[in-house]
Design a protein around this motif. Structure first.
Motif, PDB file in Angstrom:
ATOM      1  N   ARG A  23       0.907  -1.078  -0.060  1.00 35.25           N
ATOM      2  CA  ARG A  23       0.429   0.306  -0.003  1.00 35.25           C
ATOM      3  C   ARG A  23       0.849   1.628  -0.338  1.00 35.25           C
ATOM      4  O   ARG A  23       1.877   1.364   0.136  1.00 35.25           O
ATOM      5  CB  ARG A  23      -0.802  -0.127   1.291  1.00 35.25           C
ATOM      6  CG  ARG A  23      -0.316   0.421   2.904  1.00 35.25           C
ATOM      7  CD  ARG A  23      -1.686   0.284   3.863  1.00 35.25           C
ATOM      8  NE  ARG A  23      -1.103   0.091   4.959  1.00 35.25           N
ATOM      9  CZ  ARG A  23      -1.040   1.095   5.745  1.00 35.25           C
ATOM     10  NH1 ARG A  23      -1.102   2.057   5.073  1.00 35.25           N
ATOM     11  NH2 ARG A  23      -0.165   1.863   7.018  1.00 35.25           N
ATOM     12  N   GLU A  24      -0.082   2.276  -0.123  1.00 33.65           N
ATOM     13  CA  GLU A  24       1.102   3.473  -0.879  1.00 33.65           C
ATOM     14  C   GLU A  24       2.370   4.119   0.285  1.00 33.65           C
ATOM     15  O   GLU A  24       3.238   4.181   0.173  1.00 33.65           O
ATOM     16  CB  GLU A  24       0.229   4.624  -1.806  1.00 33.65           C
ATOM     17  CG  GLU A  24       0.716   5.224  -1.795  1.00 33.65           C
ATOM     18  CD  GLU A  24       0.340   6.584  -2.399  1.00 33.65           C
ATOM     19  OE1 GLU A  24      -1.252   6.993  -2.007  1.00 33.65           O
ATOM     20  OE2 GLU A  24       1.120   7.485  -2.968  1.00 33.65           O
ATOM     21  N   GLY A  25       1.330   3.983   1.763  1.00 33.89           N
ATOM     22  CA  GLY A  25       1.924   4.363   2.645  1.00 33.89           C
ATOM     23  C   GLY A  25       2.981   4.213   2.994  1.00 33.89           C
ATOM     24  O   GLY A  25       4.070   4.281   4.412  1.00 33.89           O
ATOM     25  N   LEU A  26       3.381   2.821   2.907  1.00 39.41           N
ATOM     26  CA  LEU A  26       4.514   1.420   2.786  1.00 39.41           C
ATOM     27  C   LEU A  26       5.138   1.282   2.513  1.00 39.41           C
ATOM     28  O   LEU A  26       6.724   1.334   2.411  1.00 39.41           O
ATOM     29  CB  LEU A  26       4.032   0.237   3.934  1.00 39.41           C
ATOM     30  CG  LEU A  26       3.003   0.559   4.744  1.00 39.41           C
ATOM     31  CD1 LEU A  26       2.158  -0.297   5.115  1.00 39.41           C
ATOM     32  CD2 LEU A  26       4.209   1.008   5.843  1.00 39.41           C
ATOM     33  N   LEU A  27       5.329   1.499   0.372  1.00 44.97           N
ATOM     34  CA  LEU A  27       6.079   1.352   0.037  1.00 44.97           C
ATOM     35  C   LEU A  27       7.507   1.602   0.052  1.00 44.97           C
ATOM     36  O   LEU A  27       8.315   0.298  -0.625  1.00 44.97           O
ATOM     37  CB  LEU A  27       5.602   2.270  -1.883  1.00 44.97           C
ATOM     38  CG  LEU A  27       4.971   1.953  -2.151  1.00 44.97           C
ATOM     39  CD1 LEU A  27       4.341   2.070  -3.422  1.00 44.97           C
ATOM     40  CD2 LEU A  27       4.926   0.270  -2.296  1.00 44.97           C
ATOM     41  N   ALA A  28       7.574   2.588   0.887  1.00 42.90           N
ATOM     42  CA  ALA A  28       9.335   2.697   0.699  1.00 42.90           C
ATOM     43  C   ALA A  28       9.614   2.871   2.466  1.00 42.90           C
ATOM     44  O   ALA A  28      11.159   3.704   3.380  1.00 42.90           O
ATOM     45  CB  ALA A  28       9.974   4.566   0.731  1.00 42.90           C
ATOM     46  N   THR A  29       8.975   2.427   3.606  1.00 45.75           N
ATOM     47  CA  THR A  29       9.457   2.103   4.515  1.00 45.75           C
ATOM     48  C   THR A  29      10.505   0.993   4.645  1.00 45.75           C
ATOM     49  O   THR A  29      11.658   1.821   5.522  1.00 45.75           O
ATOM     50  CB  THR A  29       8.016   1.731   5.233  1.00 45.75           C
ATOM     51  OG1 THR A  29       6.832   2.650   5.182  1.00 45.75           O
ATOM     52  CG2 THR A  29       8.334   1.323   6.734  1.00 45.75           C
ATOM     53  N   PRO A  30      10.398   0.293   4.031  1.00 49.12           N
ATOM     54  CA  PRO A  30      11.608  -1.010   4.214  1.00 49.12           C
ATOM     55  C   PRO A  30      13.128  -0.365   4.056  1.00 49.12           C
ATOM     56  O   PRO A  30      13.883  -0.508   5.681  1.00 49.12           O
ATOM     57  CB  PRO A  30      11.139  -2.155   3.208  1.00 49.12           C
ATOM     58  CG  PRO A  30       9.469  -1.872   2.892  1.00 49.12           C
ATOM     59  CD  PRO A  30       9.051  -0.571   3.132  1.00 49.12           C
TER      60      PRO A  30
END
Ligand code: ZN
Length: 187
Positions: A23-30
């Motif tokens: 989902r969009e909010g987590l795409l760059a989280t890792p």
């Protein structure tokens, strides 16, 4: 540290806790988490000698030198959650002193890894003693632990205090009293 590999592991973690890593909010989280962990555990990949390097000066001073309120941010090794607070470092110089900013760098060096507060306190004391061959060293640390505040006993206001005293601050009660009094001096 292999940030790409850590990012993959974080993506797996997101799935396991019930999230959708796509989902969009987590795409760059890792990637962000991997970068963050590289910084927060940077102490593993630094060299203490390089940190102290060229910041030890000869001095005739044999008085007590105190650096108060050095900020501490570390991660508890039991839960990998932050603990944070303040650290006070004092030492009685023999023939050498160290730049005050280096005391903060030494604190960061040992903080930026998985720790327990007790060990962190004594590692800082030992490193300062070795760096300047001090007659005595005292370190007092006061921290709040998120593993206690957010989970477990959920004690939001408890502050854990640890201390480590070496050399004359350990063997001589009046020197230790002077150190503790200097710490109490202000707030
Ligand atoms: Zn913990």
């Amino acid at each position: 540290m292999n940030e790409k590999r850590v990012a993959e592991l974080i993506k797996e973690l997101l799935k396991e806790i019930g999230e959708d890593p796509d989902r969009e909010g987590l795409l760059a989280t890792p990637q962000r988490v991997a970068k963050s962990w590289a910084f927060l555990t940077g102490g593993y990949r630094k060299n203490i000698d390089e940190i102290i390097n060229k910041a030890v000066f000869e001095s005739e001073a044999n008085n007590m030198i105190i650096a108060r309120d050095i900020e501490v941010y570390s991660l508890c090794e039991h839960h990998m959650l932050p603990f944070f607070g303040r650290c006070h470092i004092g030492y009685v110089a023999r023939k050498h002193v160290i730049g005050v900013s280096k005391l903060a760098r030494i604190t960061d060096f040992y903080s930026r890894r998985l720790q327990i507060q007790e060990r962190l306190t004594s590692q800082i004391a030992r490193a300062v003693k070795d760096a300047v061959n001090a007659i005595g060293v005292g370190v007092v640390m006061e921290c709040r632990h998120l593993c206690m505040m957010m989970r477990g006993v959920e004690k939001q206001n408890s502050i854990m205090t640890t201390s480590s005293v070496l050399g004359e601050l350990h063997s001589d009660a009046s020197t230790r009293a002077e150190f503790l009094n200097l710490l109490k001096g202000k707030d």
